[in-house]
Design an enzyme around this catalytic site. Structure first.
Site, short mmCIF file in Angstrom:
data_model
loop_
_atom_site.label_atom_id
_atom_site.label_comp_id
_atom_site.label_asym_id
_atom_site.label_seq_id
_atom_site.Cartn_x
_atom_site.Cartn_y
_atom_site.Cartn_z
N TYR A 176 0.85 -1.30 0.07
CA TYR A 176 0.07 -0.18 0.24
C TYR A 176 0.84 1.28 -0.03
O TYR A 176 2.29 1.12 0.40
CB TYR A 176 -1.13 -0.10 0.92
N THR A 177 0.40 2.44 -0.53
CA THR A 177 1.21 3.66 -0.57
C THR A 177 1.33 4.25 0.70
O THR A 177 2.55 4.84 0.86
CB THR A 177 0.32 4.47 -1.56
N GLU A 220 1.92 -0.70 -6.12
CA GLU A 220 1.63 0.09 -5.01
C GLU A 220 -0.03 0.36 -5.19
O GLU A 220 -0.51 0.78 -6.07
CB GLU A 220 2.23 1.42 -5.09
N HIS A 248 4.45 -6.83 0.80
CA HIS A 248 5.88 -6.16 1.14
C HIS A 248 6.05 -6.51 2.55
O HIS A 248 7.31 -6.70 3.12
CB HIS A 248 5.67 -4.70 1.05
N ASP A 298 2.60 -3.59 5.05
CA ASP A 298 1.62 -3.33 3.93
C ASP A 298 1.80 -4.61 3.23
O ASP A 298 2.77 -5.52 2.87
CB ASP A 298 2.07 -2.20 2.91
ZN LIG Z 1 5.59 -1.27 0.38
#
Ligand SMILES: [Zn+2]
Length: 232
Positions: free
Chosen positions: A6-7, A70, A112, A122
């Site tokens: 995620y951003t 992302e 991630h 994330d």
């Molecule tokens: Zn990440």
């Protein structure tokens, strides 16, 4: 590999600006907005800077071997929230397309936090990995009813995590367990090796063992259904 993020920024515009700023030294191949709009920022043939210091199945320098996506979401520090249907549909579609065109086996589709458990959270426990697996992207074994009380044993837990792909040593067990829970036991991500977590570890370990190719990942691509009419 395919790495989902995620951003972790307040808005999509802020995330896109940062990912396109050479000074920031971060980038990703794709960004998926909450309304389902997909941006391609880096050609798939080029390296993007999204994984950072990371490790999976004993391999490091994962930016060299992965495509990074992302997914716009403010993240845990900034108002973490559900991923809307339009966004999930776009992510699903994009991932199906990628695994159809690249030799990315299911056991190399990760979050991630899976590859950097001590640094990253994330895409987090609200991300619908089960949905992606139903679409042929990644691994999500069904949770079985507990049979005869699984053994809760730290050494076995380390073995299971390593068998799945986590790079973990005794001192980093808790962050790895949190990462595992965010991915596979999303109802509770407290990093404790309780009985449900131990049971889930065995299920996931077995599923990865069944799906991990013996001679490389290319043979898996033919099993994946890439039909997707909305990816344009
Ligand atoms: Zn990440």
């Amino acid at each position: 590999m395919l790495v989902l993020h995620y951003t972790g920024m307040a808005t999509a515009a802020a995330a896109l600006a940062r990912l396109c700023d050479p000074e920031a030294r971060v980038s990703a191949h794709y960004v998926v907005e909450e309304n389902g709009v997909i941006w391609r920022l880096v050609p798939e043939s080029r390296r993007a800077f999204h994984a950072g210091i990371s490790c999976w199945e004993g391999e490091q320098d994962l930016n060299a071997v992965s495509i990074g996506i992302e997914i716009v979401n403010p993240g845990h520090d900034c108002g973490y929230r559900h991923f809307p249907e339009a966004q999930m549909a776009a992510v699903e579609c994009l991932c199906q397309d990628l695994v159809a065109r690249h030799p990315i086996p299911p056991h190399r589709i990760v979050g991630h936090s899976d590859i950097a458990p001590e640094r990253k959270s994330d895409p987090g426990e609200l991300f619908d990995w089960a949905r992606l697996a139903r679409a042929g992207v990644g691994i999500w074994p069904p949770a079985l009813p507990p049979a005869s009380g699984p053994t809760v044993d730290a050494a076995r837990c380390l073995d299971d995590l390593a068998s799945i792909g986590y790079c973990v040593v005794t001192g980093s067990l808790r962050p790895a367990l949190v990462a595992f829970q965010r991915r596979f036991r999303q109802s509770c991500c407290d990093g404790r090796l309780d009985t449900p977590t131990a049971a889930r570890l065995s299920e996931v370990r077995d599923a990865f063992a069944r799906l991990r190719p013996r001679t490389g990942g290319a043979r898996y691509t033919s099993k994946l259904n890439a039909s997707c009419s909305s990816c344009t």
